[in-house]
Write a protein that holds these residues in place. Structure first.
Motif, PDB file in Angstrom:
ATOM      1  N   ASP A 173     -38.342   6.292  19.675  1.00  0.00           N
ATOM      2  CA  ASP A 173     -38.900   5.933  18.368  1.00  0.00           C
ATOM      3  C   ASP A 173     -37.992   4.975  17.611  1.00  0.00           C
ATOM      4  OD1 ASP A 173     -41.018   7.533  18.967  1.00  0.00           O
ATOM      5  OD2 ASP A 173     -40.515   9.144  17.566  1.00  0.00           O
ATOM      6  N   VAL A 174     -36.691   5.199  17.679  1.00  0.00           N
ATOM      7  CA  VAL A 174     -35.750   4.284  17.021  1.00  0.00           C
ATOM      8  C   VAL A 174     -35.822   2.911  17.672  1.00  0.00           C
ATOM      9  CG1 VAL A 174     -33.309   3.802  16.605  1.00  0.00           C
ATOM     10  CG2 VAL A 174     -34.206   6.104  16.216  1.00  0.00           C
ATOM     11  N   TRP A 175     -35.898   2.884  18.993  1.00  0.00           N
ATOM     12  CA  TRP A 175     -35.985   1.608  19.709  1.00  0.00           C
ATOM     13  C   TRP A 175     -37.241   0.832  19.301  1.00  0.00           C
ATOM     14  CZ3 TRP A 175     -32.694  -0.870  23.039  1.00  0.00           C
ATOM     15  CH2 TRP A 175     -33.213  -1.954  23.742  1.00  0.00           C
ATOM     16  N   GLN A 176     -38.344   1.568  19.097  1.00  0.00           N
ATOM     17  CA  GLN A 176     -39.600   0.924  18.718  1.00  0.00           C
ATOM     18  C   GLN A 176     -39.679   0.622  17.222  1.00  0.00           C
ATOM     19  OE1 GLN A 176     -42.697   3.528  20.172  1.00  0.00           O
ATOM     20  NE2 GLN A 176     -41.906   3.489  22.272  1.00  0.00           N
ATOM     21  N   GLY A 177     -38.669   0.998  16.461  1.00  0.00           N
ATOM     22  CA  GLY A 177     -38.632   0.700  15.034  1.00  0.00           C
ATOM     23  C   GLY A 177     -39.477   1.609  14.178  1.00  0.00           C
ATOM     24  N   LYS A 178     -39.814   2.821  14.670  1.00  0.00           N
ATOM     25  CA  LYS A 178     -40.641   3.734  13.890  1.00  0.00           C
ATOM     26  C   LYS A 178     -39.866   4.309  12.705  1.00  0.00           C
ATOM     27  CE  LYS A 178     -43.734   5.081  17.662  1.00  0.00           C
ATOM     28  NZ  LYS A 178     -44.271   6.216  18.475  1.00  0.00           N
ATOM     29  N   TYR A 179     -38.567   4.473  12.871  1.00  0.00           N
ATOM     30  CA  TYR A 179     -37.706   4.947  11.784  1.00  0.00           C
ATOM     31  C   TYR A 179     -36.251   4.654  12.145  1.00  0.00           C
ATOM     32  CZ  TYR A 179     -37.927   8.991  14.962  1.00  0.00           C
ATOM     33  OH  TYR A 179     -37.938   9.799  16.069  1.00  0.00           O
ATOM     34  N   LEU A 180     -35.395   4.692  11.147  1.00  0.00           N
ATOM     35  CA  LEU A 180     -33.952   4.465  11.290  1.00  0.00           C
ATOM     36  C   LEU A 180     -33.627   3.235  12.140  1.00  0.00           C
ATOM     37  CD1 LEU A 180     -32.828   8.167  11.921  1.00  0.00           C
ATOM     38  CD2 LEU A 180     -32.782   6.896   9.762  1.00  0.00           C
ATOM     39  N   PRO A 181     -34.156   2.079  11.796  1.00  0.00           N
ATOM     40  CA  PRO A 181     -33.896   0.883  12.624  1.00  0.00           C
ATOM     41  C   PRO A 181     -32.419   0.517  12.688  1.00  0.00           C
ATOM     42  CG  PRO A 181     -34.884   0.278  10.520  1.00  0.00           C
ATOM     43  CD  PRO A 181     -34.984   1.759  10.610  1.00  0.00           C
ATOM     44  N   GLU A 182     -31.646   0.959  11.702  1.00  0.00           N
ATOM     45  CA  GLU A 182     -30.222   0.633  11.711  1.00  0.00           C
ATOM     46  C   GLU A 182     -29.473   1.310  12.870  1.00  0.00           C
ATOM     47  OE1 GLU A 182     -30.954   4.082   8.861  1.00  0.00           O
ATOM     48  OE2 GLU A 182     -31.870   2.141   9.335  1.00  0.00           O
ATOM     49  N   LEU A 183     -30.092   2.313  13.486  1.00  0.00           N
ATOM     50  CA  LEU A 183     -29.447   3.001  14.596  1.00  0.00           C
ATOM     51  C   LEU A 183     -29.719   2.345  15.944  1.00  0.00           C
ATOM     52  CD1 LEU A 183     -30.022   6.781  13.726  1.00  0.00           C
ATOM     53  CD2 LEU A 183     -27.983   5.389  13.329  1.00  0.00           C
ATOM     54  N   LYS A 184     -30.589   1.352  15.964  1.00  0.00           N
ATOM     55  CA  LYS A 184     -30.949   0.728  17.235  1.00  0.00           C
ATOM     56  C   LYS A 184     -29.737   0.148  17.971  1.00  0.00           C
ATOM     57  CE  LYS A 184     -34.224  -2.447  19.399  1.00  0.00           C
ATOM     58  NZ  LYS A 184     -35.402  -3.331  19.199  1.00  0.00           N
ATOM     59  N   PRO A 185     -28.815  -0.535  17.287  1.00  0.00           N
ATOM     60  CA  PRO A 185     -27.637  -1.041  18.019  1.00  0.00           C
ATOM     61  C   PRO A 185     -26.783   0.068  18.617  1.00  0.00           C
ATOM     62  CG  PRO A 185     -27.881  -2.146  15.893  1.00  0.00           C
ATOM     63  CD  PRO A 185     -28.835  -0.993  15.887  1.00  0.00           C
ATOM     64  N   ILE A 186     -26.838   1.268  18.015  1.00  0.00           N
ATOM     65  CA  ILE A 186     -26.014   2.381  18.509  1.00  0.00           C
ATOM     66  C   ILE A 186     -26.616   2.985  19.777  1.00  0.00           C
ATOM     67  CG2 ILE A 186     -25.095   4.670  17.947  1.00  0.00           C
ATOM     68  CD1 ILE A 186     -25.034   3.816  15.035  1.00  0.00           C
ATOM     69  N   ILE A 187     -27.940   3.109  19.798  1.00  0.00           N
ATOM     70  CA  ILE A 187     -28.569   3.731  20.966  1.00  0.00           C
ATOM     71  C   ILE A 187     -28.820   2.738  22.096  1.00  0.00           C
ATOM     72  CG2 ILE A 187     -29.712   5.436  19.486  1.00  0.00           C
ATOM     73  CD1 ILE A 187     -32.348   3.936  20.169  1.00  0.00           C
ATOM     74  N   ALA A 188     -28.720   1.442  21.796  1.00  0.00           N
ATOM     75  CA  ALA A 188     -29.000   0.430  22.817  1.00  0.00           C
ATOM     76  C   ALA A 188     -28.182   0.623  24.095  1.00  0.00           C
ATOM     77  CB  ALA A 188     -28.778  -0.966  22.241  1.00  0.00           C
ATOM     78  N   PRO A 189     -26.877   0.976  24.005  1.00  0.00           N
ATOM     79  CA  PRO A 189     -26.097   1.134  25.250  1.00  0.00           C
ATOM     80  C   PRO A 189     -26.510   2.336  26.101  1.00  0.00           C
ATOM     81  CG  PRO A 189     -24.659   0.750  23.355  1.00  0.00           C
ATOM     82  CD  PRO A 189     -26.012   1.055  22.813  1.00  0.00           C
ATOM     83  N   ILE A 190     -27.191   3.316  25.497  1.00  0.00           N
ATOM     84  CA  ILE A 190     -27.508   4.535  26.242  1.00  0.00           C
ATOM     85  C   ILE A 190     -29.005   4.702  26.489  1.00  0.00           C
ATOM     86  CG2 ILE A 190     -25.476   5.755  25.399  1.00  0.00           C
ATOM     87  CD1 ILE A 190     -27.322   7.230  23.440  1.00  0.00           C
ATOM     88  N   TYR A 191     -29.813   3.780  25.995  1.00  0.00           N
ATOM     89  CA  TYR A 191     -31.265   3.949  26.146  1.00  0.00           C
ATOM     90  C   TYR A 191     -31.894   2.671  26.664  1.00  0.00           C
ATOM     91  CZ  TYR A 191     -36.189   4.714  25.165  1.00  0.00           C
ATOM     92  OH  TYR A 191     -37.547   4.831  25.279  1.00  0.00           O
ATOM     93  N   SER A 192     -32.792   2.838  27.637  1.00  0.00           N
ATOM     94  CA  SER A 192     -33.573   1.720  28.168  1.00  0.00           C
ATOM     95  C   SER A 192     -35.026   2.149  28.262  1.00  0.00           C
ATOM     96  CB  SER A 192     -33.063   1.315  29.551  1.00  0.00           C
ATOM     97  OG  SER A 192     -33.947   0.373  30.146  1.00  0.00           O
ATOM     98  N   PRO A 193     -35.934   1.484  27.578  1.00  0.00           N
ATOM     99  CA  PRO A 193     -37.344   1.888  27.626  1.00  0.00           C
ATOM    100  C   PRO A 193     -37.936   1.790  29.028  1.00  0.00           C
ATOM    101  CG  PRO A 193     -37.102  -0.250  26.561  1.00  0.00           C
ATOM    102  CD  PRO A 193     -35.721   0.304  26.722  1.00  0.00           C
ATOM    103  N   ASP A 194     -37.331   0.978  29.896  1.00  0.00           N
ATOM    104  CA  ASP A 194     -37.849   0.825  31.255  1.00  0.00           C
ATOM    105  C   ASP A 194     -37.638   2.081  32.104  1.00  0.00           C
ATOM    106  OD1 ASP A 194     -38.591  -1.772  30.638  1.00  0.00           O
ATOM    107  OD2 ASP A 194     -36.695  -2.624  31.348  1.00  0.00           O
ATOM    108  N   LEU A 195     -36.721   2.947  31.700  1.00  0.00           N
ATOM    109  CA  LEU A 195     -36.430   4.129  32.497  1.00  0.00           C
ATOM    110  C   LEU A 195     -37.564   5.144  32.438  1.00  0.00           C
ATOM    111  CD1 LEU A 195     -34.338   5.373  34.329  1.00  0.00           C
ATOM    112  CD2 LEU A 195     -33.227   6.355  32.326  1.00  0.00           C
ATOM    113  N   GLY A 196     -38.288   5.208  31.318  1.00  0.00           N
ATOM    114  CA  GLY A 196     -39.479   6.045  31.205  1.00  0.00           C
ATOM    115  C   GLY A 196     -39.237   7.500  31.550  1.00  0.00           C
ATOM    116  N   VAL A 197     -39.994   8.003  32.538  1.00  0.00           N
ATOM    117  CA  VAL A 197     -39.896   9.413  32.907  1.00  0.00           C
ATOM    118  C   VAL A 197     -38.550   9.756  33.539  1.00  0.00           C
ATOM    119  CG1 VAL A 197     -42.375   9.716  33.207  1.00  0.00           C
ATOM    120  CG2 VAL A 197     -40.976   8.965  35.147  1.00  0.00           C
ATOM    121  N   GLY A 198     -37.743   8.747  33.838  1.00  0.00           N
ATOM    122  CA  GLY A 198     -36.419   9.019  34.390  1.00  0.00           C
ATOM    123  C   GLY A 198     -35.564   9.848  33.450  1.00  0.00           C
TER     124      GLY A 198
END
Length: 502
Positions: A173-198
């Motif tokens: 949700d943060v990656w998609q900008g639904k809330y707390l967009p300021e946290l996106k740079p923080i989660i970027a190193p640990i989250y990839s939307p391409d991983l999906g069900v992984g």
């Protein structure tokens, strides 16, 4: 209820509270998965965890039950036995995990998941950790440390749920900008939307890693020793248990592996075979209400049955245990089946998943007979005739494979469900018949089958009730009526429940 049966009920409650509460927390992820992932994506989770179930049995190769058996023998040196079995499991788990890691690319291509080798790597470590901690958990059960056993299992499940929510909900949700967009740079190193069900597998791995510090005392309370002279007796007792476990996994999981391969293309209009597998896997989750009771019972029952093997009154106790176990499971079978109209939308969020609800009553009844089998199979474990368990399991496997092959192309996942029911019923019936020959127990089978037959007729008749609000009300009313009838008729006489003092 006898004192021994009450003891078993008490242990089952301790194991069951944490197991049921924890598994229910995990079960609450089903609405998340069915809301966030398409059925085809969830089919990946369903299939790969089916393979994990098989490998979990191979990695432990019956050593838990062998440990129980040899630890309960007169004069057994339990610390030495624990060191021997734990060392063996440690070595085999490292070797097994290494083999998977060395072959991830060809395995991923064979499973039709090219480029997803990371899934298999994470699952290899999950399986290895499960095998390594299996004996410490068995030791806790043997020593009656149900609270620690339950606590560690519960924390693992809570961690798995929390990490899944973190990755699949919060980070997404943060990656998609639904809330707390300021946290996106923080989660970027640990989250990839391409991983999906992984992230389902990654969360499981991280949660399993917590077993190591939580069981550190048990994991380090042994001396590494491989006394090869002591292995043959363990293997002789354990390998039939392993074969039974593998056969059990065939009976339970094979349909989740074969469905996408044996289902004719276009069998379900507008759905791929991978999507059909996801629907079947999600609907199978609704049988968890039965599985939870069976799992909690198994944790307490195995050491209990062994400890009571020398008691002259044990057959009466075993019969009483089966009676109330079956009646409790019958209530779950009827209650869930009659209330699917409002239960299913709460748990299966997308409408596509609810297209397979017809399999739920079949799977509930199948799991009920599996629980009956676990009860009546006590005779071959206590008489050291575990090879009969192998014969029964292999026969069930042949029946499962045959019926899946015949029914999947004709009935789809309903055929898979009917194959599971036929398998577990046949195994329970055959095991009961053989048990009467080698270790007779006065099980009230005829009476129990009448209650199950009444439940089946009730559910079948309910299927003709038209949709609407009255269907919801009638489903709950019939559930209460069935439960009331069971309690009224089966409760012990007053004289048996009241102790008269002289």
């Amino acid at each position: 209820m006898s004192g021994l049966a009450k003891k078993l009920a008490g242990q089952t409650a301790v194991y069951g509270v944490s197991s049921i509460v924890g598994r229910m927390l995990n079960f609450l992820l089903v609405p998340l998965y069915t809301g966030r992932f398409a059925a085809a994506d969830y089919g990946i989770v369903t299939e790969l965890y089916a393979y994990v179930a098989f490998l979990n049995v191979l990695f432990t190769f019956g050593m838990e039950t062998a440990f129980f058996r040899f630890a309960n023998q007169p004069g057994a040196d339990r610390p030495k036995l624990f060191s021997q079995v734990q060392s063996l499991l440690l070595v085999t788990s490292v070797i097994g995990c290494g083999l998977i890691l060395l072959t991830t690319q060809p395995l991923a291509e064979a499973l039709r998941y090219p480029g997803q080798e990371k899934y298999l790597i994470w699952l290899a470590f999950i399986i290895a950790i499960d095998a390594i901690v299996s004996l410490p958990f068995a030791r806790l059960r043997l020593e009656g440390k149900a609270r620690k056993f339950a606590t560690v299992r519960f924390i693992n499940i809570v961690a798995n749920v929390g990490l899944t929510l973190f990755f699949v909900v919060f980070c997404a949700d943060v990656w998609q900008g639904k809330y707390l967009p300021e946290l996106k740079p923080i989660i970027a190193p640990i989250y990839s939307p391409d991983l999906g069900v992984g992230y389902v597998f990654l969360a499981n791995l991280l949660a399993n890693a917590l077993f190591i510090p939580m069981l550190w005392r048990e994991l380090t309370d042994f001396r590494f020793r491989l006394d090869w002279a002591g292995v043959p007796p363990l293997w002789k007792y354990g390998y039939p248990i392993m074969l039974m476990g593998l056969a059990g996994m065939v009976n339970e999981m094979l349909s989740r592996i074969l469905l996408k391969y044996w289902l004719p293309p276009g069998f379900y209009p507008g759905q791929s075979n991978q999507a059909a597998l996801g629907i079947f896997g999600a609907c199978y989750k609704l049988s968890i209400f039965m599985q939870l009771v069976i799992q909690a019972f198994k944790y307490a029952a195995e050491p209990f049955f062994f400890s009571q093997s020398g008691d002259k009154n044990s057959p009466t106790t075993f019969a009483l245990v089966l009676k109330w176990f079956t009646l409790c499971c019958a209530l779950i079978f009827v209650g869930v089946s009659l209330n699917l109209d409002w239960l299913a939308p709460l748990l299966l969020r997308r409408a596509e998943y609810r297209e397979g609800l017809e399999v739920v009553p079949i799977l509930l009844l199948a799991n009920l007979f599996l629980g009956v089998y676990y009860n009546v199979s006590v005779w071959f474990k206590l008489t050291d005739r575990t090879y009969f368990g192998t014969y029964l399991s292999v026969a069930g496997t042949v029946l499962t494979v045959t019926l899946n092959f015949l029914l999947i192309p004709v009935l789809g996942y309903v055929g898979s469900s009917l194959a599971t029911l036929a398998c577990y019923f046949t195994m329970a019936a055959a095991c009961y018949w053989l048990g009467n020959k080698y270790m007779p127990v006065p099980y009230p089978m005829a009476r129990l089958m009448l209650w199950l037959g009444a439940g089946v007729l009730l559910i079948a008749g309910f299927g003709f009730v038209p949709a609407g609000m009255w269907r919801y009300v009638l489903g709950m009313a019939l559930t209460l009526a069935y439960a009331g009838a069971v309690l009224l008729i089966e409760r012990p006489p007053v004289a048996a429940r009241v102790t008269v003092k002289p």
